[in-house]
Write an enzyme that holds these catalytic residues in place. Sequence first.
Site, short mmCIF file in Angstrom:
data_model
loop_
_atom_site.label_atom_id
_atom_site.label_comp_id
_atom_site.label_asym_id
_atom_site.label_seq_id
_atom_site.Cartn_x
_atom_site.Cartn_y
_atom_site.Cartn_z
N ASP A 192 85.07 -2.24 11.89
CA ASP A 192 85.11 -2.87 10.58
C ASP A 192 83.69 -2.84 10.02
O ASP A 192 82.77 -3.42 10.60
CB ASP A 192 85.62 -4.32 10.71
CG ASP A 192 85.82 -4.98 9.36
OD1 ASP A 192 85.11 -4.60 8.40
OD2 ASP A 192 86.68 -5.88 9.26
N PHE A 230 85.07 -11.61 12.74
CA PHE A 230 85.52 -12.27 11.51
C PHE A 230 86.96 -12.78 11.71
O PHE A 230 87.80 -12.05 12.23
CB PHE A 230 85.47 -11.25 10.37
CG PHE A 230 85.69 -11.82 9.01
CD1 PHE A 230 84.70 -12.56 8.38
CD2 PHE A 230 86.89 -11.61 8.34
CE1 PHE A 230 84.90 -13.07 7.11
CE2 PHE A 230 87.09 -12.12 7.07
CZ PHE A 230 86.09 -12.85 6.45
N TYR A 265 84.08 -5.19 -2.01
CA TYR A 265 83.45 -6.15 -2.94
C TYR A 265 82.13 -6.73 -2.44
O TYR A 265 81.53 -7.55 -3.11
CB TYR A 265 84.42 -7.28 -3.30
CG TYR A 265 85.03 -8.04 -2.12
CD1 TYR A 265 84.30 -9.00 -1.44
CD2 TYR A 265 86.34 -7.78 -1.73
CE1 TYR A 265 84.86 -9.68 -0.38
CE2 TYR A 265 86.91 -8.46 -0.66
CZ TYR A 265 86.16 -9.42 0.01
OH TYR A 265 86.72 -10.08 1.06
N LYS A 266 81.69 -6.32 -1.25
CA LYS A 266 80.41 -6.86 -0.74
C LYS A 266 79.27 -5.94 -1.19
O LYS A 266 79.01 -5.87 -2.38
CB LYS A 266 80.51 -7.01 0.78
CG LYS A 266 81.50 -8.13 1.13
CD LYS A 266 81.78 -8.24 2.60
CE LYS A 266 82.78 -9.36 2.84
NZ LYS A 266 83.51 -9.20 4.09
N ARG A 317 73.22 -18.77 5.13
CA ARG A 317 73.24 -17.30 5.16
C ARG A 317 72.62 -16.74 3.89
O ARG A 317 72.96 -17.16 2.79
CB ARG A 317 74.70 -16.87 5.28
CG ARG A 317 74.88 -15.46 5.72
CD ARG A 317 76.34 -15.17 5.97
NE ARG A 317 77.05 -15.00 4.71
CZ ARG A 317 78.22 -14.39 4.60
NH1 ARG A 317 78.83 -13.92 5.66
NH2 ARG A 317 78.80 -14.27 3.43
C1 LIG Z 1 84.81 -9.68 4.17
C2 LIG Z 1 85.47 -9.23 5.39
C3 LIG Z 1 86.82 -8.97 5.38
C4 LIG Z 1 87.57 -9.19 4.10
O1 LIG Z 1 88.89 -8.92 4.18
P1 LIG Z 1 89.80 -8.85 2.89
O2 LIG Z 1 91.12 -8.64 3.49
O3 LIG Z 1 89.33 -7.68 2.06
O4 LIG Z 1 89.67 -10.13 2.15
C5 LIG Z 1 87.42 -8.53 6.55
N1 LIG Z 1 86.69 -8.35 7.68
C6 LIG Z 1 85.36 -8.59 7.71
C7 LIG Z 1 84.58 -8.37 8.96
C8 LIG Z 1 84.72 -9.05 6.57
O5 LIG Z 1 83.42 -9.29 6.58
#
Ligand SMILES: *Cc1c(COP(=O)(O)O)cnc(C)c1O
Length: 409
Positions: free
Chosen positions: A194, A125, A219-220, A368
């Site tokens: 992560d 990411f 939030y996911k 997706r």
């Molecule tokens: C959604 C996501 C994030 C989100 O990061 P925020 O700092 O909470 O916005 C980070 N890493 C991964 C792999 C994600 O999927």
Amino acid sequence: MITRSVARALDRRDPFRKTRACFVLPKNTIYLDGNSLGALPRAVETRLRRLTKREWAKDLISSWNTHQWIDLPATVGDKIATLIGARAGEVVAADSTSVCLHKALHAAVSLNPKRRVVVTEDKNFPSDLYVLDALARDRHLKIVRVKADQVERAIDTKVAVLALTHANYRTSEVFDMKRLNHAARKAGVLTVWDLSHSAGAMPIDLNGTKTDFAVGCGYKYLNGGPGAPGYLFIAKRHQRKIAPALPGWMGHAHPFAFAKRFVPAPGMQRHLTGTPYVYGLTTLSAALDVYRGVSLKALYAKAGLQGDLFLFFALSEGASLGLRPACPINRASRGSQVTLRHPHAYAVMQALIAAGVVGDFRPPDILRFGFSPLYTSYQDVVRAAQLLVKILKNKTYRQHRYTKPKRVT
Ligand SMILES: *Cc1c(COP(=O)(O)O)cnc(C)c1O
């Protein structure tokens, strides 16, 4: 239609029918984006009303004690711990995932000070890659980005830390955490995972696989609401050795002594930087209660079957219309989402959203679809695949209103 009646039959036997009833879902919408922003749990509304009308309005500052606001990072962290194979006291909920990742990585590299290399995946990411690049700059390290199938080979005794995202946000590919942790441990490499795209969607056993550090997103799949706090896990065996990377008064052993010098609090508390965000943590806490009694194994099995069904229906007719799989076909290597490629993916997704199916587009050509088996039904999945095929067949996506880009995709 045979397919619809099969989906209906599966829904009738679905053990998660009850958890679906715990969510507010808009009518006439099939929401396949719970991997980006989870749906609203019903309990949240009442809980937030109490927080506002009673705790904030009436009890004001005393609520830090009387309503245990001050303990929220730890109590919410403990709830998350039960979903990821961690123990009480190993997780705090705070900050965003990206900030938690800064904290985890600084901690990890400081435990392996003689080594100068951090290994990650080149398709990680982007936020994670930016955090890693900043770490390299600040701590004079080298980041080695390798392809997913080269990760294990990149682990050697020069490597300080292996930093990976468990389930990939685009391809849905899942790393074998147990195997990579084992290889890392043998070479004296510390692991930082992560869990943003896997926690709450599949079984995770951080302690069983001897993970050192982990972070994740609220939030996911955890449904903590827009901008919900993330979380940080540090295995108990490391906790005493680590000074916080971003010290602040909430990580002090005695914040209300207002001492001039930082003395770290015991355990995970020391990694808190500023005042806990009470609204976000309260929302996340109420959302996590939906998981009570839920088997993550059963949840993941449902997502696997839903992914198989979606791929089958979408590809059997859609392959000749330009659709290609972008995720593993084998469900054991997939997270809780499926992704497909199409040359006009952006416009196709806009047309799908207009038809009531919410998924998302990821550049350059990815469609997706996330399954949140707590509330995604089999009928949702089959109907979405059918609508996708219909849009491709009728070339609806060619209309101008679907080809114009928006700011948030
Ligand atoms: C959604 C996501 C994030 C989100 O990061 P925020 O700092 O909470 O916005 C980070 N890493 C991964 C792999 C994600 O999927």
